[in-house]
Write a protein that holds these residues in place. Structure first.
Motif: not given
Length: 672
Positions: A457, A460, A564, A568, A573
């Motif tokens: 996270y 992200r 991540a 992306h 994402l």
């Protein structure tokens, strides 16, 4: 040796600075409103300078530095179980010396950042100018309350400052009180933390009921050094119940599951407020309190296991909720809850100096990340990451500083978060504390799972905010999602870096986020030195660096980063249009495990509201109305019964008098 007056000055300077800042709210002193920010910074800066003197004195002292204990209130004979004496004083030991330096230092940097962030308030028209001195007054008093909490000698004295921290956090979270969401968030934080504080108050009452056991040992039942000295001699039940009550208070302030729902909503306050609350003040108070009272917790395996389970559960659940959040401040809020869970995990497995170590490193990189979020908002005027992207092109300084804080939070070597987080995990794996071995291994697994989710996270957050194409900022936010007070910001997105007054404090925190782990841990790049600096200073056992656990946690973090990056590149994402069953899991986490629904709908509205309403309605109809009806019936019918005795015949009255005399004689004879 440091003078007692200098230590009291650490509390008094921010207190006085807040009063001077508040004086600028008077219409006659309106021209001095801008100066209130500098006054607040001088007050907290003076407290920081004194705290460095105090820290230096503590480094050269052997244990706690003694100061006179003053009697505030005496009831009866304080040496007997029927008496009571309320004392006040200062407790200056390595733990409090480290904490006052941290609180005052971070607060000073946040206030310096606030000069730029709150400038629009003092430059505004109408009544907006009053927000500026009000903000700095609240921040100064909030800092003073936290400093008083850290230095308190008496547990009741600590509780008073504990409640003042809650009061000023309420005022700061609801600072934009004209926004319904901010007012609701402030009330929510105040109420939920009061639930935990009720447990703390019960612990104080339980201590009072068992004060005879302390008096027998010649100790004051509320002075913290006395409680800790008497802990090994107390019955286990007393240590357990007092510890559990203190834990309840700590869970409320530090937003531990299930009392964690207030912290994400607390983001409604100004961003520097969020930074200060999440970095070194309010949420750190719960960790500090358990660490302060740790010798008492160590006497109860039940209490330590409870602390560890609460911490491990909170770490993994908050990290999972952070995965699906889109508001940059709420992502950081869930991160704070998760990292506090790590600290409670360390406390529960007996490694309280490690918990303080992680508290210190977390304060630096989390404060940096929140200030970075404020810097981003200063440019794009929104906190929703879905409308950011590509900001590194015109905010390179903020991008680099955010990246440093993010890598430290993820636990990437050699940044500060790497050393403290791995020490927490190593302490849980070693399971050499007073708690259960099974519980230690369980929370170790939970902590490792949180490592992976944290890396995901946080990556992200960085990718959605700074990489890719710019998605419009406040201009692209739909009208139904836009805060009404921000409507005037539409069309004012400026593609520029934040001013120096905002980036300079961030740079200082970035340097600390890089070097603090090595400096506090006394580690060389090749391994540990013979003495673990911070642990040795705090008086805990020295722990060796565990390369196996460090390698495993780093591998998990790199896996989260890689996931991540892959998402992306695929443009997924934002976590929209997820297939089953991931969409169900996403909804469950996005609704915060439905804890707010449980509290507000089930408990408050159905159980408390309806239950109390029905109970009140029944009591009103049956007890109140019934009592009135009975009184009326007696008044109506009692008169008729007595009237039958009033015949008007003298002989009947004579018989009644004669019978009364006989009854009196009989009673007299039986009494003899």
């Amino acid at each position: 040796m440091v003078a007692e007056g200098a230590v009291w000055g650490i509390i008094a300077l921010p207190l006085a600075a807040g009063a001077l800042a508040a004086a600028a709210l008077l219409p006659a002193l309106r021209p001095l409103a801008r100066a209130s920010g500098y006054v607040a910074i001088l007050g907290v800066g003076g407290a920081f300078a004194l705290s460095l003197l105090v820290l230096d004195a503590a480094l050269g002292a052997d244990g706690a530095i003694g100061f006179p204990v003053r009697s505030w209130l005496t009831v009866g004979d304080p040496t007997s179980a029927g008496g009571f004496e309320m004392t006040v004083g200062l407790l200056l030991d390595p733990l409090s010396a480290v904490m006052v330096a941290l609180v005052s230092g971070v607060s000073m940097l946040v206030m310096l950042f606030s000069l730029g962030y709150m400038r629009k308030a003092v430059d505004g028209e109408g009544g907006a100018w009053a927000d500026y001195p009000r903000y700095f007054a609240y921040m100064s008093w909030f800092t003073a309350a936290m400093l008083g909490l850290v230095l308190a000698l008496n547990l009741i004295q600590l509780f008073v400052f504990w409640e003042l921290v809650g009061l000023f956090s309420y005022l700061l979270i609801g600072f934009w009180y004209h926004r319904p969401a901010a007012a609701a968030a402030a009330k929510k934080a105040f109420i939920i933390t009061r639930i935990g504080d009720f447990g703390f108050m019960l612990a104080l009452l339980y201590l009072y009921l068992h004060r005879a056991e302390f008096l027998a040992l010649g100790e004051n039942p509320f002075e913290i050094p006395a409680i800790l000295a008497a802990a090994p001699l107390l019955p286990v039940s007393v240590a357990m119940w007092v510890s559990l009550g203190i834990l309840a208070g700590a869970m409320g302030k530090s937003a531990q599951f299930p009392l964690n729902t207030w912290l994400p909503d607390a983001m409604e306050g100004p961003t520097p407020v969020s930074s200060l609350i999440h970095a070194a003040t309010m949420v750190a108070a719960g960790v500090f309190l358990v660490a302060r009272m740790f010798p008492l917790f160590a006497e109860s395996t039940v209490a330590l296991n409870a602390v560890a389970i609460v911490g491990g559960t909170t770490a993994v659940l908050a990290a999972a909720m952070g995965v699906v959040a889109n508001d940059i401040k709420r992502v950081l809020a869930f991160s704070t809850v998760s990292q506090l869970g790590y600290m409670f995990l360390a406390l529960g497995v007996g490694a309280w100096p490690v918990a303080i170590f992680h508290l210190l490193t977390h304060a630096f990189f989390k404060c940096l990340l929140f200030l970075s979020a404020g810097s981003v908002h200063h440019s794009v005027h929104t906190f929703d990451m879905r409308y950011m992207g590509g900001l590194r092109a015109w905010m390179p300084v903020t991008y680099v500083l955010t990246l440093i804080g993010a890598l430290s939070l993820m636990g990437i070597a050699p940044l500060a978060g790497f050393w403290s987080k791995d020490e927490v995990l190593a302490a849980a794996w070693s399971a050499d504390g007073a708690g259960s071995v099974v519980v230690s291994r369980l929370v170790f697994v939970l902590g490792m799972a949180a490592v992976f989710m944290t890396a995901f996270y946080v990556s992200r957050l960085v990718l959605m905010t700074f990489h890719g194409e710019f998605r419009g900022g406040i201009d692209a936010v739909p009208d139904e999602e836009r805060i009404p007070d921000e409507a005037h910001l539409v069309g004012h997105v400026h593609r520029a870096e934040s001013p120096l007054v905002m980036t300079l404090p961030m740079a200082v925190l970035a340097v600390l986020a890089i070097i603090a782990g090595v400096a506090l841990n006394a580690l060389t790049p090749l391994g540990p030195l013979p003495v673990h600096g911070l642990t040795h200073f705090l008086g805990g056992a020295t722990r060796a660096f565990d390369p196996v656990i460090a390698g495993a946690s780093t591998l998990l973090a790199l896996t989260g980063i890689g996931l991540a990056l892959g998402m992306h590149r695929r443009g997924s994402l934002a976590l929209t249009d997820l297939p089953q069953p991931w969409s169900v899991v996403h909804r469950f986490l996005a609704r915060r495990l439905y804890m707010d629904h449980l509290y507000e709908t089930l408990i408050v509205r159905r159980v408390l509201y309806r239950g109390l309403f029905l109970a009140t309605d029944w009591a009103d109809r049956r007890l109140v109305d019934g009592t009135v009806d009975v009184v009326g019936w007696v008044g109506r019918n009692g008169g008729r019964a007595v009237a039958q005795l009033q015949t008007g015949q003298v002989q009947v009255y004579g018989v009644a008098v004669f019978m009364g005399v006989i009854v009196m004689l009989v009673l007299f004879m039986f009494q003899r």
